[in-house]
Design an enzyme around this catalytic site. Structure first.
Site, short mmCIF file in Angstrom:
data_model
loop_
_atom_site.label_atom_id
_atom_site.label_comp_id
_atom_site.label_asym_id
_atom_site.label_seq_id
_atom_site.Cartn_x
_atom_site.Cartn_y
_atom_site.Cartn_z
N ARG A 1 3.67 48.94 18.24
CA ARG A 1 2.62 47.80 19.15
C ARG A 1 2.62 47.86 20.22
NH1 ARG A 1 5.30 47.21 23.34
NH2 ARG A 1 6.80 45.88 23.51
N GLU B 1 4.02 39.86 29.08
CA GLU B 1 5.11 40.57 29.24
C GLU B 1 6.22 39.71 29.97
OE1 GLU B 1 5.28 43.86 27.50
OE2 GLU B 1 3.55 44.17 28.59
N HIS B 2 7.40 39.98 29.14
CA HIS B 2 8.47 40.12 29.40
C HIS B 2 8.84 38.32 28.96
CE1 HIS B 2 11.42 43.41 30.24
NE2 HIS B 2 9.58 43.51 30.40
N GLY C 1 7.51 51.67 25.11
CA GLY C 1 7.19 50.72 25.26
C GLY C 1 6.28 50.15 23.93
N SER D 1 7.16 49.57 20.86
CA SER D 1 8.16 49.56 19.73
C SER D 1 8.93 50.05 18.37
CB SER D 1 7.34 48.12 19.49
OG SER D 1 8.80 47.05 19.66
N ASP E 1 8.04 41.85 19.19
CA ASP E 1 8.26 43.53 18.01
C ASP E 1 8.01 43.19 16.84
OD1 ASP E 1 7.93 43.90 20.52
OD2 ASP E 1 9.94 44.83 20.71
N LYS F 1 15.76 51.50 25.50
CA LYS F 1 16.56 50.54 25.46
C LYS F 1 18.45 50.95 25.58
CE LYS F 1 14.42 46.84 25.49
NZ LYS F 1 13.35 47.52 23.86
P1 NG1 Z 1 9.60 46.66 23.92
O1 NG1 Z 1 8.96 47.88 25.00
O2 NG1 Z 1 9.56 47.70 22.45
O3 NG1 Z 1 10.56 47.54 24.66
C1 NG1 Z 1 10.82 45.15 24.44
C2 NG1 Z 1 12.07 43.74 24.37
C3 NG1 Z 1 10.62 42.68 23.50
C4 NG1 Z 1 10.10 42.18 25.05
C5 NG1 Z 1 8.76 43.57 25.94
C6 NG1 Z 1 8.42 42.86 27.27
C7 NG1 Z 1 12.80 44.96 22.36
C8 NG1 Z 1 13.20 45.18 20.97
N1 NG1 Z 1 11.96 44.41 22.82
O4 NG1 Z 1 9.97 45.72 24.24
O5 NG1 Z 1 10.97 41.24 22.55
O6 NG1 Z 1 10.94 41.21 25.43
O7 NG1 Z 1 10.05 44.63 26.06
O8 NG1 Z 1 7.45 42.05 26.80
O9 NG1 Z 1 14.10 44.58 23.03
#
Ligand code: NG1
Length: 461
Positions: A42, A48-49, A142, A144, A189, A233
């Site tokens: 996605r 965001e956050h 970012g 997902s 996500d 992450k």
């Molecule tokens: P990404 O961008 O996929 O690392 C993360 C979190 C989301 C959301 C966004 C910030 C996971 C799996 N996903 O996404 O839930 O908090 O950051 O908007 O940790």
């Protein structure tokens, strides 16, 4: 990073990938696959956050995804192989409690799905599975890729057990399941990967989960560009991400005190303000923190003094994980989250009215807030945003967790070619040794539908 052109994958590419996956499955496991699951990545357009704070987001599913071909096993063993040889094969057993592989191991995302389902579906998961994965979502971008793997694995294990769960139920279960890897993630996500509607973005609200399709302005492209900084992450980005989650929990404790008798109950998350004070604008609540607290990071001991609670009690109450630096920028973080949630509402209105200009201004404002108050941008993202705006983007912002990863831009379709040329010249050409690789890093995405699970033949076990 996967190789591909500057378009997301077209249906014909996906059909080819699927055929190849089925062939490779046969070669690898010596039998035919019984099902294929598919979960898209996605791009988040705004919000965001906000998800882990119980506030809305506005993502769309993209035409990059994770495909899994699989077949049920008679025992509880799960074997997972990946067409990308940099991900070594992994095996584990379905159990009530599944021990994790080493931190950062890709197999933990498949275990996360299995563990989440085991907790939810309990004894009814009697069959393991042989699985083969093919993903084309860039990693650490970012977009997902991790949640797409969790969603596709969960659908595969359900298919192997001839069990069905609604996408809504899975969207409730899987965010908690992904916390298995140690990230305190929200629910955006999994929800968008499971519930996306083709041709639309989706406004998603949490606790309880609700979704509303939102039209995108016609005549504009959504263009995603990678900053060339990986934000995996499983590494440092996880620590930074979790730090933000804790800062928001600490902001709640401080708001409890600041609002005093005005508050009918303690806040469990910043989004509770919307429920407890319907009709009031969320950004008003920043004023309860900002004149009282200094606009600089505070130590846990300082925050405890403001609250009038012992430090260790606060640590337990906010579930502060070990290893975080003792500096919590609560005022700035709360200001970002509360104003960002308001921007999502305004964006939905702007898009409903077909007002691309208003939506683009909200994207720009969101980026400034992510950079200045949430502090999740970096030099490369800033360079890319500048190149995007100079190249004709109406609005541009970082997307996803931040700390690297991608930007998303709204570009008048008649100017897309010019935009790409500008970004190539002013960002990528200076950073990539071989310009032929540029096309692997920026994509024009169309909003796609949610995850699917397709049965190919009866499960015989
Ligand atoms: P990404 O961008 O996929 O690392 C993360 C979190 C989301 C959301 C966004 C910030 C996971 C799996 N996903 O996404 O839930 O908090 O950051 O908007 O940790």
């Amino acid at each position: 990073m996967k190789k591909a052109g500057n378009r997301g994958s077209e249906p014909a590419d996906e059909e080819r990938r699927r055929e190849n996956l089925l062939q490779q499955f046969r070669r690898s496991y010596g039998r035919d696959a019984q099902f294929v699951t598919r979960a898209p990545g996605r791009v988040n357009l705004l919000g965001e956050h906000t998800d882990y704070n119980g506030l809305p987001v506005l993502p769309m599913a993209i035409d990059r995804n994770t495909l899994i071909a699989g077949a049920a096993r008679r025992d509880l063993q799960v074997n997972v192989k990946n067409l990308d040889s940099s991900f070594a094969p992994r095996s584990f057993e379905l159990a009530k409690s599944i021990p994790a592989f080493a931190a950062g191991d890709w197999g933990n995302y498949t275990k996360a799905a299995a563990q989440g389902l085991a907790l939810h579906a309990g004894k009814t998961l009697r069959h393991g599975a042989d699985l083969l994965v093919d993903g084309n979502i860039p990693h650490g971008a970012g977009l997902s890729s991790s949640s797409a793997l969790v969603v596709a694995t969960a659908l595969a294990l359900l298919a192997a057990n001839e069990r069905h769960e609604s996408p809504e139920t899975l969207a409730e279960i899987l965010p908690g399941a992904e916390r298995y890897v140690g990230t305190l993630s929200g629910g955006m996500d999994h929800a968008i990967s499971l519930l996306a509607e083709a041709g639309h973005a989706l406004r998603i609200d949490f606790f309880p989960l609700r979704t509303r399709p939102v039209p995108l302005p016609s005549g504009y492209d959504i263009i995603v560009c990678h900053s060339l900084v990986q934000a995996e992450k499983s590494a440092a980005a996880k620590r930074h991400y979790n730090h933000r989650v804790i800062e928001c929990r600490l902001a709640c404790r401080l708001l409890d005190v600041a609002l005093g008798t005005g508050l009918p109950r303690d806040l469990t998350m910043l989004g509770d303000l919307a429920t407890l004070f319907p009709g009031r604008s969320l950004s008003e609540f920043v004023a309860y923190l900002s004149p009282w607290l200094p606009d600089r990071p505070l130590s846990l001991a300082e925050i405890a003094t403001y609250i009038g609670a012992p430090v260790d009690a606060l640590q337990v109450q906010c579930q502060v994980p070990p290893g975080l630096s003792d500096a919590f920028a609560v005022v700035r973080r709360a200001r970002h989250v509360l104003t960002e949630a308001e921007r999502v509402g305004q964006a939905e209105e702007a898009l409903g009215a077909g007002d691309a200009g208003a939506f683009a201004s909200l994207m720009d404002a969101s980026h400034a807030s992510c950079r200045d108050d949430y502090e999740i941008s970096c030099r490369e993202i800033e360079d890319l945003i500048r190149a995007s705006k100079d190249g004709g983007a109406l609005g541009a912002r970082l997307t996803g967790a931040g700390f690297g990863g991608c930007t998303v831009s709204l570009v008048d379709r008649s100017r897309t070619a010019e935009f790409l040329k500008h970004v190539d010249r002013h960002f990528y050409a200076q950073r990539l040794a071989d310009e032929r690789h540029i096309e692997q890093y920026r994509f024009v995405f169309r909003p796609r539908g949610g995850a699917t699970s397709q049965r190919l033949e009866a499960i015989t076990s």
